[in-house]
Design a protein around this motif. Structure first.
Motif, PDB file in Angstrom:
ATOM      1  N   PRO A  73      53.946  -0.353  24.482  1.00  0.00           N
ATOM      2  CA  PRO A  73      55.053  -1.308  24.589  1.00  0.00           C
ATOM      3  C   PRO A  73      55.316  -1.954  23.237  1.00  0.00           C
ATOM      4  O   PRO A  73      54.383  -2.211  22.470  1.00  0.00           O
ATOM      5  CB  PRO A  73      54.526  -2.343  25.583  1.00  0.00           C
ATOM      6  CG  PRO A  73      53.381  -1.692  26.281  1.00  0.00           C
ATOM      7  CD  PRO A  73      52.809  -0.716  25.307  1.00  0.00           C
ATOM      8  N   GLY A 111      48.655  -5.608  17.135  1.00  0.00           N
ATOM      9  CA  GLY A 111      48.488  -5.647  18.582  1.00  0.00           C
ATOM     10  C   GLY A 111      48.569  -7.069  19.107  1.00  0.00           C
ATOM     11  O   GLY A 111      48.194  -8.020  18.433  1.00  0.00           O
ATOM     12  N   ASP A 113      47.480  -9.492  22.344  1.00  0.00           N
ATOM     13  CA  ASP A 113      46.623  -9.622  23.521  1.00  0.00           C
ATOM     14  C   ASP A 113      47.524  -9.693  24.749  1.00  0.00           C
ATOM     15  O   ASP A 113      48.380 -10.587  24.839  1.00  0.00           O
ATOM     16  CB  ASP A 113      45.789 -10.888  23.389  1.00  0.00           C
ATOM     17  CG  ASP A 113      44.846 -11.105  24.555  1.00  0.00           C
ATOM     18  OD1 ASP A 113      44.913 -10.340  25.548  1.00  0.00           O
ATOM     19  OD2 ASP A 113      44.042 -12.044  24.472  1.00  0.00           O
ATOM     20  N   PRO A 114      47.369  -8.776  25.706  1.00  0.00           N
ATOM     21  CA  PRO A 114      48.222  -8.789  26.896  1.00  0.00           C
ATOM     22  C   PRO A 114      48.200 -10.128  27.652  1.00  0.00           C
ATOM     23  O   PRO A 114      49.182 -10.471  28.313  1.00  0.00           O
ATOM     24  CB  PRO A 114      47.655  -7.661  27.754  1.00  0.00           C
ATOM     25  CG  PRO A 114      47.033  -6.726  26.765  1.00  0.00           C
ATOM     26  CD  PRO A 114      46.478  -7.623  25.681  1.00  0.00           C
ATOM     27  N   ARG A 116      48.635 -12.945  26.410  1.00  0.00           N
ATOM     28  CA  ARG A 116      49.705 -13.774  25.844  1.00  0.00           C
ATOM     29  C   ARG A 116      51.047 -13.508  26.509  1.00  0.00           C
ATOM     30  O   ARG A 116      52.005 -14.244  26.325  1.00  0.00           O
ATOM     31  CB  ARG A 116      49.862 -13.501  24.344  1.00  0.00           C
ATOM     32  CG  ARG A 116      48.634 -13.876  23.571  1.00  0.00           C
ATOM     33  CD  ARG A 116      48.836 -14.544  22.240  1.00  0.00           C
ATOM     34  NE  ARG A 116      50.020 -15.333  22.104  1.00  0.00           N
ATOM     35  CZ  ARG A 116      50.994 -15.085  21.220  1.00  0.00           C
ATOM     36  NH1 ARG A 116      50.916 -14.060  20.414  1.00  0.00           N
ATOM     37  NH2 ARG A 116      52.042 -15.874  21.124  1.00  0.00           N
ATOM     38  N   LEU A 117      51.137 -12.441  27.287  1.00  0.00           N
ATOM     39  CA  LEU A 117      52.393 -12.062  27.928  1.00  0.00           C
ATOM     40  C   LEU A 117      52.435 -12.482  29.402  1.00  0.00           C
ATOM     41  O   LEU A 117      53.343 -12.096  30.137  1.00  0.00           O
ATOM     42  CB  LEU A 117      52.583 -10.543  27.814  1.00  0.00           C
ATOM     43  CG  LEU A 117      52.472  -9.995  26.387  1.00  0.00           C
ATOM     44  CD1 LEU A 117      52.464  -8.480  26.402  1.00  0.00           C
ATOM     45  CD2 LEU A 117      53.577 -10.526  25.510  1.00  0.00           C
ATOM     46  N   ALA A 118      51.477 -13.281  29.821  1.00  0.00           N
ATOM     47  CA  ALA A 118      51.343 -13.653  31.226  1.00  0.00           C
ATOM     48  C   ALA A 118      52.570 -14.370  31.776  1.00  0.00           C
ATOM     49  O   ALA A 118      52.893 -14.249  32.943  1.00  0.00           O
ATOM     50  CB  ALA A 118      50.098 -14.509  31.419  1.00  0.00           C
ATOM     51  N   LEU A 127      55.088  -3.504  30.281  1.00  0.00           N
ATOM     52  CA  LEU A 127      54.085  -4.018  29.343  1.00  0.00           C
ATOM     53  C   LEU A 127      52.680  -3.514  29.648  1.00  0.00           C
ATOM     54  O   LEU A 127      51.743  -3.894  28.991  1.00  0.00           O
ATOM     55  CB  LEU A 127      54.087  -5.553  29.345  1.00  0.00           C
ATOM     56  CG  LEU A 127      55.339  -6.187  28.766  1.00  0.00           C
ATOM     57  CD1 LEU A 127      55.274  -7.695  28.928  1.00  0.00           C
ATOM     58  CD2 LEU A 127      55.496  -5.829  27.302  1.00  0.00           C
ATOM     59  N   SER A 128      52.555  -2.653  30.627  1.00  0.00           N
ATOM     60  CA  SER A 128      51.216  -2.208  31.005  1.00  0.00           C
ATOM     61  C   SER A 128      51.084  -0.696  30.982  1.00  0.00           C
ATOM     62  O   SER A 128      50.378  -0.122  31.779  1.00  0.00           O
ATOM     63  CB  SER A 128      50.879  -2.737  32.406  1.00  0.00           C
ATOM     64  OG  SER A 128      51.838  -2.258  33.337  1.00  0.00           O
ATOM     65  N   LYS A 131      47.525   0.737  30.078  1.00  0.00           N
ATOM     66  CA  LYS A 131      46.609  -0.244  29.476  1.00  0.00           C
ATOM     67  C   LYS A 131      46.598  -0.190  27.952  1.00  0.00           C
ATOM     68  O   LYS A 131      45.645  -0.570  27.312  1.00  0.00           O
ATOM     69  CB  LYS A 131      45.181  -0.072  30.015  1.00  0.00           C
ATOM     70  CG  LYS A 131      45.081  -0.057  31.520  1.00  0.00           C
ATOM     71  CD  LYS A 131      45.447  -1.389  32.098  1.00  0.00           C
ATOM     72  CE  LYS A 131      45.266  -1.359  33.609  1.00  0.00           C
ATOM     73  NZ  LYS A 131      46.056  -2.270  34.328  1.00  0.00           N
ATOM     74  N   THR A 133      47.624  -1.537  24.355  1.00  0.00           N
ATOM     75  CA  THR A 133      47.952  -2.845  23.803  1.00  0.00           C
ATOM     76  C   THR A 133      49.389  -2.866  23.292  1.00  0.00           C
ATOM     77  O   THR A 133      49.785  -1.993  22.518  1.00  0.00           O
ATOM     78  CB  THR A 133      46.989  -3.181  22.652  1.00  0.00           C
ATOM     79  OG1 THR A 133      45.660  -3.186  23.156  1.00  0.00           O
ATOM     80  CG2 THR A 133      47.316  -4.537  22.047  1.00  0.00           C
ATOM     81  N   PRO A 134      50.194  -3.860  23.710  1.00  0.00           N
ATOM     82  CA  PRO A 134      51.543  -3.990  23.161  1.00  0.00           C
ATOM     83  C   PRO A 134      51.507  -4.218  21.650  1.00  0.00           C
ATOM     84  O   PRO A 134      50.600  -4.876  21.127  1.00  0.00           O
ATOM     85  CB  PRO A 134      52.105  -5.229  23.867  1.00  0.00           C
ATOM     86  CG  PRO A 134      51.265  -5.368  25.098  1.00  0.00           C
ATOM     87  CD  PRO A 134      49.905  -4.865  24.721  1.00  0.00           C
TER      88      PRO A 134
END
Length: 141
Positions: A73, A111, A113-114, A116-118, A127-128, A131, A133-134
């Motif tokens: 992503p 990269g 941290d996923p 942070r996209l919560a 975004l997943s 698995k 890393t964006p």
């Protein structure tokens, strides 16, 4: 072995992300993109082909990592706008111009941290992707 390779990629991606402290938000409907206002510390080489996924309506960076093709992503620089041009999806990046599906992406970033996209609610698969890393792009070559 595959898990070890992904762990190494994740460590490298996170190492390219020294000071990721900015807002990330969703823009557009088709394509859906994610935009950041992150500053500094992100200098990992980012390269691959811009790919559009019609089921999620999101854009990805397709690249080869350790012999495996992966779709990461993307999170674009502030001011980037989603674009539909001549039947292709892409983005219009300030100072760079249009990047459409199938075009090469060459720049730097890091990269994200996923976690942070919560607060962002993307369609499934945006975004997943497996698995991976964006990647936030901070500059273009």
């Amino acid at each position: 072995m595959r898990t070890l390779a992904r762990s190494v990629v994740l460590i490298i991606l996170l190492a390219g992300c020294a000071s990721a402290t900015g807002e990330i938000r969703r823009e557009g409907t088709d394509p859906i993109i994610f935009v950041h206002d992150l500053e500094g510390g992100m200098e990992m080489k980012v390269g691959g082909t811009l790919t559009y996924n019609p089921s999620s309506k999101c854009l990805f960076l397709t690249h080869t990592q350790g012999g495996n093709v992966e779709m990461a992503p993307l999170i674009w620089p502030e001011g980037t706008e989603p674009l539909l041009h001549a039947g292709k999806r892409g983005v219009n990046v300030p100072g760079k111009g249009q990047i459409l599906q199938g075009d090469q992406v060459d720049g730097a970033g890091g990269g994200i941290d996923p976690a942070r996209l919560a607060g962002i609610t993307p369609p499934p698969g945006c975004l997943s992707a497996e698995k991976i890393t964006p990647i936030a792009i901070t500059q273009f070559n």
